[in-house]
Design a protein around this motif. Structure first.
Motif, mmCIF file in Angstrom:
data_model
loop_
_atom_site.group_PDB
_atom_site.id
_atom_site.type_symbol
_atom_site.label_atom_id
_atom_site.label_comp_id
_atom_site.label_asym_id
_atom_site.label_seq_id
_atom_site.Cartn_x
_atom_site.Cartn_y
_atom_site.Cartn_z
ATOM 1 N N UNK A 43 0.819 -1.200 0.000
ATOM 2 C CA UNK A 43 0.000 0.000 0.000
ATOM 3 C C UNK A 43 0.858 1.258 0.000
ATOM 4 N N UNK A 44 1.904 1.302 0.891
ATOM 5 C CA UNK A 44 2.729 2.510 0.969
ATOM 6 C C UNK A 44 3.583 2.689 -0.280
ATOM 7 N N UNK A 45 4.069 1.575 -0.838
ATOM 8 C CA UNK A 45 4.912 1.657 -2.026
ATOM 9 C C UNK A 45 4.133 2.217 -3.217
ATOM 10 N N UNK A 46 2.876 1.800 -3.347
ATOM 11 C CA UNK A 46 2.055 2.258 -4.470
ATOM 12 C C UNK A 46 1.826 3.762 -4.424
ATOM 13 N N UNK A 47 1.858 4.337 -3.205
ATOM 14 C CA UNK A 47 1.573 5.763 -3.062
ATOM 15 C C UNK A 47 2.820 6.640 -3.116
ATOM 16 N N UNK A 48 3.982 6.031 -3.138
ATOM 17 C CA UNK A 48 5.212 6.812 -3.103
ATOM 18 C C UNK A 48 5.473 7.503 -4.439
ATOM 19 N N UNK A 49 5.991 8.725 -4.353
ATOM 20 C CA UNK A 49 6.345 9.481 -5.545
ATOM 21 C C UNK A 49 7.479 10.431 -5.189
ATOM 22 N N UNK A 50 7.855 11.288 -6.121
ATOM 23 C CA UNK A 50 8.909 12.265 -5.867
ATOM 24 C C UNK A 50 8.294 13.590 -5.433
ATOM 25 N N UNK A 51 8.767 14.142 -4.316
ATOM 26 C CA UNK A 51 8.275 15.448 -3.907
ATOM 27 C C UNK A 51 8.672 16.502 -4.944
ATOM 28 N N UNK A 52 7.965 17.596 -4.955
ATOM 29 C CA UNK A 52 8.274 18.681 -5.882
ATOM 30 C C UNK A 52 9.711 19.166 -5.676
ATOM 31 N N UNK A 53 10.440 19.278 -6.759
ATOM 32 C CA UNK A 53 11.810 19.768 -6.696
ATOM 33 C C UNK A 53 12.850 18.686 -6.492
ATOM 34 N N UNK A 54 12.417 17.424 -6.274
ATOM 35 C CA UNK A 54 13.351 16.320 -6.072
ATOM 36 C C UNK A 54 13.452 15.480 -7.346
ATOM 37 N N UNK A 55 14.659 15.015 -7.654
ATOM 38 C CA UNK A 55 14.862 14.155 -8.826
ATOM 39 C C UNK A 55 15.348 12.759 -8.456
ATOM 40 N N UNK A 56 15.713 12.563 -7.205
ATOM 41 C CA UNK A 56 16.258 11.260 -6.780
ATOM 42 C C UNK A 56 16.012 11.105 -5.282
ATOM 43 N N UNK A 57 15.343 10.046 -4.896
ATOM 44 C CA UNK A 57 15.006 9.858 -3.485
ATOM 45 C C UNK A 57 14.919 8.366 -3.166
ATOM 46 N N UNK A 58 15.445 7.986 -2.023
ATOM 47 C CA UNK A 58 15.335 6.591 -1.565
ATOM 48 C C UNK A 58 14.452 6.562 -0.333
#
Length: 440
Positions: A43-58
């Protein structure tokens, strides 16, 4: 290979003590993605995305250290989602790509991360060596060369033990590491770990074997210095003084049983020979009529052949050993050196006999002591033990080449009868030897 995962309080391999902590949280150093920590599930993985202004996030998992989902901005606004595992190797941060989240589910990725974490906990790099290390001489490659050279120089038992220490689990964490990259701290860390798991005596021997290898490697130009020099040295065992009592010897004999290990124990008691000497007995070492057994020089600790008469009690044991087709050794099924399963059988013997705090090598010392108590002359005891000291030390040994065959046979007859009396609880049929009186 000094590897550790990025978590704070570690008390056992691959497990965090207390609340899991973030792996690389909120790091902005060049070349490294920022990180957040949360419980990763479907459930949490499906909702994950990149915040505004970010190009790479773990996004790291709060339940499995180092495991995370990396999200990067791709061409045309597409998000690239990749499972990763992050850890430390030789003081450097490393990241392992597990697979694309578009084709691999979270549970499959989590299992792959657990496997990688297990490798890290055991001191191995889950990604293997870096490309620039592939052609370097590693510890394991060097050890293989060392053993090949020493194969015909050392006794079989020495080669067996050296191989076991250098190629087994003791230094497995260093096997893939280039020789010139192994530091004193690496060696010390392994020695301490061996001492904690197997005891200081084992750690002392393991260190000695590794030191011998690096001394050879130094002469071969493989290394410029030995990393074992100056490394932690565990305390050496004090010389053993344990002498088994008559009651203990009888209890051990009765509990030994009639399996291969039991036969070896009984022959050790009757002959005062070392465990490897009896455990490695070969049919070709016996005289055709079975009346004598000769321990060949290559299996003898002092490199001297040693012949003992086979007394009736000994022969009655030997006669029960089955001849295995195509195998010259009496004991053991596969090892070329004969019987090798000492530890597990010794523990079971302790349980059955009730005798504690003793080692198999104590049998030899106990037999020699008991023979002296029976009045047997020291030079005959030394002959039975195949010792080249005392009466045969120095110039005396050059001129005195006697094997005292008749005396040895009489003494072993007394000793076998003594053991029979102890085990059966009867009287000895042969009287004690008494020191010869000097004529007045």
């Amino acid at each position: 290979m000094g590897i550790s995962c990025y978590f704070a309080l570690t008390n056992r391999a691959g497990k965090c003590h207390g609340k899991p902590v973030e792996c690389f949280p909120n790091v902005t150093r060049a070349g490294r993605a920022q990180g957040t920590t949360m419980k990763l599930d479907g459930k949490t993985v499906a909702a994950l995305t990149l915040p505004t202004g970010k190009t790479d996030l773990i996004h790291f998992d709060s339940g499995l250290a180092g495991f995370g989902l990396r999200i990067r901005a791709g061409a045309g606004g597409k998000l690239l989602r990749t499972w990763v595992f992050q850890y430390r190797c030789d003081g450097a941060q490393r990241r392992m790509r597990i697979g694309s989240a578009d084709v691999m589910g979270i549970e499959a990725a989590r299992q792959a991360a657990k496997k990688a974490l297990g490798a890290v906990a055991n001191g191995r790099d889950p990604q293997g060596k870096k490309d620039d290390d592939k052609d370097k001489l590693t510890l394991r490659k060097g050890v293989d060369q060392f053993l090949a050279v020493k194969q015909n120089e050392l006794r079989p038992n020495t080669i067996f033990e050296t191989t076991r220490y250098l190629t087994g689990e003791y230094f497995e964490a260093l096997h893939d590491k280039p020789l010139d990259a192994i530091k004193r701290a690496d060696v010390a860390t392994r020695i301490v770990a061996i001492a904690q798991k197997s005891g200081s005596a084992t750690a002392y021997l393991a260190r000695a074997k590794l030191s011998g290898f690096f001394s050879w490697a130094l002469t071969m130009g493989m290394v410029e210095a030995s990393p074992v020099v100056g490394a932690y040295t565990p305390p050496k065992n004090k010389p053993r003084e344990r002498v088994l009592s008559d009651i203990e010897l009888a209890a051990i004999w009765r509990a030994a049983g009639d399996a291969a290990f039991g036969k070896i124990i009984k022959l050790m008691i009757l002959t005062a020979c070392r465990r490897e000497e009896v455990g490695g007995m070969a049919w070709g070492e016996f005289k055709a009529d079975g009346t004598e057994w000769t321990l060949p020089a290559e299996r003898s600790k002092n490199k001297r052949a040693h012949t003992l008469p086979m007394m009736p009690t000994m022969r009655s044991i030997i006669d029960t050993v089955p001849h295995l087709a195509g195998r010259d050794r009496l004991f053991g099924e596969r090892s070329p050196n004969g019987f090798t399963s000492w530890a597990e059988h010794k523990a079971e013997l302790d349980r059955r006999s009730g005798v504690t705090a003793w080692e198999l090598r104590d049998i030899r010392r106990s037999v020699a002591t008991k023979m002296a108590d029976l009045g047997i002359q020291p030079h005959i005891i030394e002959q039975i033990l195949n010792h080249q000291s005392g009466h045969k030390a120095g110039p005396a040994g050059i001129y005195n080449r006697s094997s005292y065959q008749a005396e040895v046979r009489r003494v072993l007859g007394v000793w076998c009868d003594h053991i029979r009396a102890l085990v059966e609880g009867g009287e000895r049929r042969v009287v004690n030897f008494q020191p010869q009186q000097t004529a007045s």
